[in-house]
Design an enzyme around this catalytic site. Structure first.
Site, PDB file in Angstrom:
ATOM      1  N   CYS A 109     -26.221 -62.220  76.550  1.00 37.44           N
ATOM      2  CA  CYS A 109     -27.648 -62.127  76.251  1.00 37.44           C
ATOM      3  C   CYS A 109     -28.471 -62.645  77.428  1.00 37.44           C
ATOM      4  CB  CYS A 109     -27.995 -62.913  74.995  1.00 37.44           C
ATOM      5  SG  CYS A 109     -29.751 -62.832  74.565  1.00 37.44           S
ATOM      6  N   ARG A 239     -28.546 -50.080  71.891  1.00 37.87           N
ATOM      7  CA  ARG A 239     -29.870 -49.479  71.718  1.00 37.87           C
ATOM      8  C   ARG A 239     -29.788 -47.995  71.369  1.00 37.87           C
ATOM      9  NH1 ARG A 239     -32.602 -50.553  77.159  1.00 37.87           N
ATOM     10  NH2 ARG A 239     -30.428 -50.523  77.871  1.00 37.87           N
TER      11      ARG A 239
END
Length: 333
Positions: A109, A239
């Site tokens: 992340c 995504r």
């Protein structure tokens, strides 16, 4: 590998997963309703949103909610993030009753609020830390551990092979590489050649762990391209699955040499309402309708003449509001 073998089972430690097309963990998106929907649409494996080890050790209500399993999740993985190991044992004690299939450690992340605590991709600055974390988990729970990471902190510190080795030293049973540095964030383009290098490194060293790839998987055909170009074992849609859970079934068609099914408007409307109903069952009507706004706009992305429909959706607070917006969609498209 033969084209028809590109979609295949994967063994992670002592666990077999039926296929190699996974839904990646996505904060704010991979909640119970979305994971359930993606399984219905063909995802072979799903992950929770990022779960804080510290929050878990403190028995935080919001953190514990993230661990809930969808009714159709026969297998699921919990993704943990942490900046230190102080709270890890307590977190594992609270995690055990949820019986995850395996645990994934987030070392990728790039978001500042995560990295400033030493978690996420900050962990790549200290490869020894991942050895300690994986070793602690494998000694505590009888389930496999996977590690998701990036190519490095920035272009001057691409240490993904060293980091992979550190994870393997701790006993990691699977590695997933997002083929960008932390500094790149999500900007184009992911360097898939690093996936090939990682797979070759593990094979050369004699490790029989599956290598998964992430990054720039926005279309169903990207799954085939990544698998054939890199030789890795599986992929994680991130995504590319938002507003497009159809991507799993379409990718399976392509990997099997079939023409992927097109998605007519009627099917999109059906899935939007199915997604909404799953959210209402999980969150209650008002909260679900508000949270569903971002998903609905993603479903409609790229469709012409939907500006008025999207405007109606972003003010929706009831299921009926969505039904009216979908009626509007029929007349505008």
């Amino acid at each position: 590998m033969k084209e028809q073998d590109l979609h295949h089972p994967v063994t992670i430690g002592n666990v077999e997963i039926q296929g190699n097309l996974f839904l990646a963990p996505l904060a704010g998106y991979t909640d119970v309703p979305f994971r359930s929907l993606c399984i219905e649409m063909g995802a072979d494996m799903t992950f929770t949103e990022m779960v804080s080890a510290e929050g878990l050790s403190r028995d935080g209500e919001k953190t514990m909610d993230l661990l809930k399993r969808a009714e159709n999740e026969q297998q699921y993985a919990v993704q943990l993030f942490m900046g230190a190991t102080d709270s890890l044992e307590g977190a594992l004690e609270r995690l055990a009753p949820f019986n995850p299939t395996f645990i994934d450690i987030n070392c990728g992340c790039p978001v500042p609020k995560v990295t400033k605590t030493g978690a996420g991709s900050s962990m790549m600055k200290d490869p020894a830390s991942i050895t300690e974390i994986v070793r602690t988990i494998t000694r505590t729970l009888p389930i496999p551990v996977s590690v998701k990471f990036r190519t490095g902190w920035d272009a001057n510190s691409e240490n993904y092979l060293e980091f992979a080795q550190a994870a393997l030293d701790g006993g990691a049973a699977m590695l997933t590489l997002h083929a960008r540095t932390r500094a790149q964030g999500y900007a184009p383009f992911a360097d898939w050649t690093k996936l090939t290098t990682l797979k070759g490194y593990c094979m050369q060293k004699g490790y029989q762990v599956p290598i998964f790839g992430s990054g720039d998987l926005f279309h169903a055909q990207d799954a085939k391209r990544m698998l054939t170009e890199t030789g890795i074992d599986g992929i994680m849609f991130a995504r590319g699955a938002i507003g497009n859970p159809f991507i799993f079934a379409q990718a399976k068609d392509i990997l099997a040499g079939r023409e992927p099914q097109s998605i007519p408007l009627e099917q999109t409307v059906h899935v939007i309402l199915r997604h909404l109903d799953l959210m209402i069952a999980h969150y209650g009507e008002k909260s679900a309708c508000i949270q569903m706004r971002k998903h609905s706009c993603s479903y409609l992305k790229g469709r012409p003449n939907t500006a008025q429909v999207k405007q109606a959706i972003v003010t929706a607070t009831k299921r009926d509001d969505y039904l009216q917006a979908m009626e509007m969609l029929h007349t505008s498209c």
